[in-house]
Every structure is written in C-alpha cells, then in structure tokens.
Write an enzyme that holds these catalytic residues in place. Sequence first.
Site, PDB file in Angstrom:
ATOM      1  N   THR A  99       2.261   3.657  -8.059  1.00 42.85           N
ATOM      2  CA  THR A  99       1.634   2.573  -7.267  1.00 42.85           C
ATOM      3  C   THR A  99       2.848   1.825  -6.746  1.00 42.85           C
ATOM      4  O   THR A  99       4.116   2.155  -7.064  1.00 42.85           O
ATOM      5  CB  THR A  99       0.915   1.664  -8.285  1.00 42.85           C
ATOM      6  OG1 THR A  99       1.732   0.781  -9.090  1.00 42.85           O
ATOM      7  CG2 THR A  99      -0.088   2.678  -9.322  1.00 42.85           C
ATOM      8  N   CYS A 100       2.520   0.817  -6.005  1.00 43.17           N
ATOM      9  CA  CYS A 100       3.498  -0.045  -5.256  1.00 43.17           C
ATOM     10  C   CYS A 100       4.344  -0.655  -6.365  1.00 43.17           C
ATOM     11  O   CYS A 100       5.533  -1.199  -6.005  1.00 43.17           O
ATOM     12  CB  CYS A 100       2.796  -0.853  -4.310  1.00 43.17           C
ATOM     13  SG  CYS A 100       1.576  -2.050  -5.204  1.00 43.17           S
ATOM     14  N   ASN A 101       3.825  -1.038  -7.684  1.00 38.89           N
ATOM     15  CA  ASN A 101       4.384  -1.839  -8.677  1.00 38.89           C
ATOM     16  C   ASN A 101       5.122  -1.070  -9.799  1.00 38.89           C
ATOM     17  O   ASN A 101       5.883  -1.442 -10.519  1.00 38.89           O
ATOM     18  CB  ASN A 101       3.459  -2.696  -9.279  1.00 38.89           C
ATOM     19  CG  ASN A 101       3.234  -3.999  -8.424  1.00 38.89           C
ATOM     20  OD1 ASN A 101       3.883  -4.437  -7.540  1.00 38.89           O
ATOM     21  ND2 ASN A 101       2.136  -4.465  -8.609  1.00 38.89           N
TER      22      ASN A 101
ATOM     23  N   GLU B  46      -5.692  -8.244 -13.346  1.00 32.41           N
ATOM     24  CA  GLU B  46      -6.221  -7.552 -11.914  1.00 32.41           C
ATOM     25  C   GLU B  46      -6.728  -6.335 -12.397  1.00 32.41           C
ATOM     26  O   GLU B  46      -6.267  -5.456 -12.687  1.00 32.41           O
ATOM     27  CB  GLU B  46      -4.994  -7.509 -10.975  1.00 32.41           C
ATOM     28  CG  GLU B  46      -3.825  -6.715 -11.354  1.00 32.41           C
ATOM     29  CD  GLU B  46      -3.786  -5.282 -10.826  1.00 32.41           C
ATOM     30  OE1 GLU B  46      -4.825  -5.081 -10.066  1.00 32.41           O
ATOM     31  OE2 GLU B  46      -2.963  -4.327 -11.069  1.00 32.41           O
TER      32      GLU B  46
ATOM     33  N   GLY C  40      -1.995 -20.157  10.413  1.00 30.64           N
ATOM     34  CA  GLY C  40      -0.626 -19.471   9.679  1.00 30.64           C
ATOM     35  C   GLY C  40      -1.041 -18.115   9.097  1.00 30.64           C
ATOM     36  O   GLY C  40      -1.946 -17.836   8.241  1.00 30.64           O
TER      37      GLY C  40
ATOM     38  N   GLY D 184       1.569 -16.003   7.787  1.00 33.09           N
ATOM     39  CA  GLY D 184       2.561 -15.641   7.143  1.00 33.09           C
ATOM     40  C   GLY D 184       1.971 -15.063   5.733  1.00 33.09           C
ATOM     41  O   GLY D 184       0.924 -14.707   5.632  1.00 33.09           O
ATOM     42  N   LYS D 185       2.761 -15.186   4.866  1.00 27.31           N
ATOM     43  CA  LYS D 185       2.657 -14.549   3.503  1.00 27.31           C
ATOM     44  C   LYS D 185       1.357 -15.150   2.540  1.00 27.31           C
ATOM     45  O   LYS D 185       0.398 -14.427   2.565  1.00 27.31           O
ATOM     46  CB  LYS D 185       4.088 -14.388   2.543  1.00 27.31           C
ATOM     47  CG  LYS D 185       3.507 -13.767   0.960  1.00 27.31           C
ATOM     48  CD  LYS D 185       4.963 -13.954   0.214  1.00 27.31           C
ATOM     49  CE  LYS D 185       4.627 -13.056  -1.099  1.00 27.31           C
ATOM     50  NZ  LYS D 185       5.809 -13.386  -2.042  1.00 27.31           N
ATOM     51  N   MET D 186       1.436 -16.242   2.763  1.00 24.60           N
ATOM     52  CA  MET D 186       0.238 -16.975   2.117  1.00 24.60           C
ATOM     53  C   MET D 186      -0.918 -17.056   2.872  1.00 24.60           C
ATOM     54  O   MET D 186      -1.978 -16.670   2.486  1.00 24.60           O
ATOM     55  CB  MET D 186       0.798 -18.567   1.773  1.00 24.60           C
ATOM     56  CG  MET D 186       1.770 -18.823   1.046  1.00 24.60           C
ATOM     57  SD  MET D 186       1.534 -18.329  -0.617  1.00 24.60           S
ATOM     58  CE  MET D 186       0.606 -20.013  -1.106  1.00 24.60           C
ATOM     59  N   GLY D 187      -1.057 -17.151   4.158  1.00 21.84           N
ATOM     60  CA  GLY D 187      -2.091 -16.816   5.004  1.00 21.84           C
ATOM     61  C   GLY D 187      -2.785 -15.643   5.082  1.00 21.84           C
ATOM     62  O   GLY D 187      -3.954 -15.287   4.669  1.00 21.84           O
TER      63      GLY D 187
END
Length: 535
Positions: free
Chosen positions: A134-136, A199, A276, A278-281
């Site tokens: 996986t990605c992690n 998760e 916005g 960005g990452k948070m948005g």
Amino acid sequence: MAVSNAFVGCPKLETLLNHHSLSSSSSSTSTPLGLIGVRSLPRNNGVKRSLIHRARCELSPSDSVTISALEQLKNSAPDRYTKERSSIVVIGLSIHTAPVEMREKLAIPEAEWPRAIGELCGLNHIEEAAVLSTCNRMEIYVLALSQHRGVKEVTEWMSKTSGIPVSEICQHRFLLYNKDATQHIFEVSAGLDSLVLGEGQILAQVKQVVKVGQGVNGFGRNISGLFKHAITVGKRVRTETNIAAGAVSVSSAAVELALMKLPESSHSSARMLIIGAGKMGKLVIKHLVAKGCNKMVVVNRSEERVTAIRDEMIPGVEILYRRLDEMLASAAEADVVFTSTASESPLFLKEHVETLPPACQEIGGVRLFVDISVPRNVGSCVNEVETARVYNVDDLKEVVAANKEDRLRKAMEAQTIIAEESNQFEAWRDSLETVPTIKKLRAYAERIRTAELEKCMSKMGDDLNKKTTRAVDDLSRGIVNRFLHGPMQHLRCDGSDSRTLSETLENMHALNRMYGLEKDILEEKLKAMTSGQQK
C-alpha cells in the site's frame, strides 16, 4: 553421507546436502545451517520444493541397493525440513520504518501480486507467500522452512526487484516471526498500525490480498488462513469497539464539527465552499466527499491544483473552481465556508461578512466559517455578525483530543480481541499438525476392515441377501469407528480442551510408531508437492 544414485539430477537436494556436509566438516557439534531458531511446526505443511526431486527419483531394483530412497530421505539431514514446522515470517517496511522514496521503489502493483507470489515460492526455503503493498507499507508474508535462510532469500529478492541494495533494505526493514507476525497482521487489519488509528481503508486492502490470492499457487493454507482470520479480526474490532468513530486530524475534525452544527437533513444539500486547495484544503474536500457531500466550490489562486484534486475524486463528485477575486461572491452563495490558506492577513472581517446575504433557511440562516489556518483567515470580529458563526483551530483541538483519547482507549480494548483471536489462530495451526496422522490412521483401519470383511463374506457364501450384507458392513464400520474414537480424540488440539500441543504430539508420534504411519505420511507429502510443482 552416502547418497544413492537415485538422487542424481536433484540440484536443490544436492545444495541442501552440500550445506550440511560443509557444516559437519567445519564442526561436529555445530547446528545444521539454516535450522537456527526454527520452531517445531505441522508435519502436513509438506516438504519444500527443494526436496521434491526426491519423489521423482525412483530406485532401480538393483541388488546393490540396500536401502530405499525413502529410508535415505528419512535419515538425511535435510529431512529435518520435513519434520520441522515451518515458520510464518513477515519481512516489511512501513511508513514507521522507511522513507517514501524507498517504499515507492519496493511497491508492487496489485496486478503483479500473483507473479510476486510465484517468484517468492520459487525460492529454496519459501513454501507460501503473500504481498501487502500500500502507500504506507510494503510487507511480504511467507511460510519459511528456515527463518534465517527464508529472510535472507526474500530480502535478496526484494533487492533484485527494486534495485535497492540489501544493506539499505536491512537498515529499514522489520522482521516478525510466528505469533508476533500473527499479532502484527491482526493489528494492521484492525487499523492499530495506521497513521490514523482505526482507519478503515487498510481492512479493504487486506481483503484484496485474499481476493487476488485465490487460486494462486503459493497462496497456501497457512498464509491464506492468516489473512482470512485477519479480516475477521478487523471486522470484529471495528464492530465491538467502534474505533473508527470520531475525527483525529484537524481537517477531519473541521468537517465533523461543521456537520455537527448543521441539521442532519441538510448534510448532502448544504452549499460548501473551500478556500485554499493546499494539503489541508485537499483533506477537507476528501472528508466532505467521504461524508456524502458531492458538490462544492473551491477558491484558489491557480486552477491546476483544483483540477488535480478533481481527478482524484470518485465519479459523481462535482468540484467547481473559482478565482481568488471571486471569493466574496462565492461566500455569498455558500452555507459553510472552510478556510485553509497561508495568508498572513484575514480574508474575512466583520465588514465583509455583514454585507453577505443570510445562509439558506434550511440550516437556520446562519453561515458557518470553519477556519483551520494559522494565522487565522477569519477575524474573530466576524462572530459579531448575527448571521455568522466562526470556529477556529482551537475549537477543533478539543474535538481531536477527545477523539484521540477515545480511540486510544478503544485500541486497548482491541488488543484484548487481538490476543484472543491470535490464540485461536495458533490453535488452528496446531490442529493442522496431526491431520496427516488422522487421515493415515483412518485409511489403515479401513484397509484392515475391508480385507477382513471380504474374508468374512467369502466364508459366508454367495447366497447372502442385501439386508444381511449391509448389516455386516455396518457392524464392521461401527466397530472400527468405536475403536478409533479414543485415538482420534487424543489427536485433536484445537484449543477446545485442556490438552496441550506437546501432549497431542506425543500421542501422534506414538501412533505413528505403533502403526508405521510415518513412511506413508512422508510419501504422501512428496507426492503432493510433486503434483504442485507440475501444475
């Protein structure tokens, strides 16, 4: 060690014998190479493919041969591999141990998992395999005849496929064996090893390992059983602890808080504005989509980033782009405004907001501003506007902290479930130990019953009717079943009684000796693995 001509042409076997000879010549008391730290595991796991060739090499009936190939096999050093229970081993790198650059090189696409399993099971000391990529995390689960050699072979394979030096992989990998490996995959499936505790995506990924592995030669009984049990654990933990409930990041808490303030009936219809991208948005957008909000407006300096986010969304999600100079006009049409920009001065002050029309009446006519920026994008003075409410990062921290504490408490509850399920899985593996003996003992008893029944029938003549014949047959079966009941009970070790594994194995070895079953069991293992190799 004398080796019969029957073994000529068996390269993997010769390799094992050569390793043993080298070990013996260097030290008469040294432990055979590759057997250090190997636990005693089920006999029904079969012989490694490195020994398969023995089954193919049949002895000629020459008078010079004084010992059968099977007897040589039973007396040889490599036969330890047939009598030792194989180990479940995890060789992994995760977000906790390795940088993303390394994980990217090691990653194996889902479509390549079957090929990877085949290559791994082609290694000398690997019987079964599975890949969780996986990605992690990038984790390889194997059933290994030798822990040390199995880890070495898999690590070298990972180096070969990724181009990363073995030494570098060793610096970042983690190794887990048997019960620790079982506990790890159970924790992974339950979401306890994830960045966001509990998760749910990882459970779906574990399910996919089983789905892809179905029918793949090498995704065998032990590894497939491990992953199927892990799915059960993941479901049970989430059901019994509800660990996935509650936001544990600022962006998810922002969405959760906003939806808490809205009437439930308006969750899907409320007009959402995100300022916005960005990452948070981006995370706010993802959490909104996860909550069922499929239409939103995003204000950002450039359209490219919004387009990239839109491309990542599932079909049916509508994301509209607006320029920065359209921010106030967009806010006038929104019920909830999320702000997450790097602006050092407020984007919204009292004088800006008080000119905006009220939000829709379905949500009470009050517009919500959820500001997750530092410095703040929405001035505290906006709270003075009757038709507006402002929430900032400090308001969200309490939500996050409470949810994190709750999840940690639930994680402790989950560990109790995992410990219980781990014991059940180990009991299941232990129960596999005696399966060959149970089968062979039944077959042995059935041969005797059939032979004696034929003798009896021949003595009684040909004029027996079907009813009498059936009665005699049933009688013989009943006697055999009653006779086998005691031994069979003492060969079962599934955790349902107080009998220990060592007691059960003692009973198994005793029965094998009394009825000469070991030879038959070994022959069957060889035939089974030869058949698997030819498929």
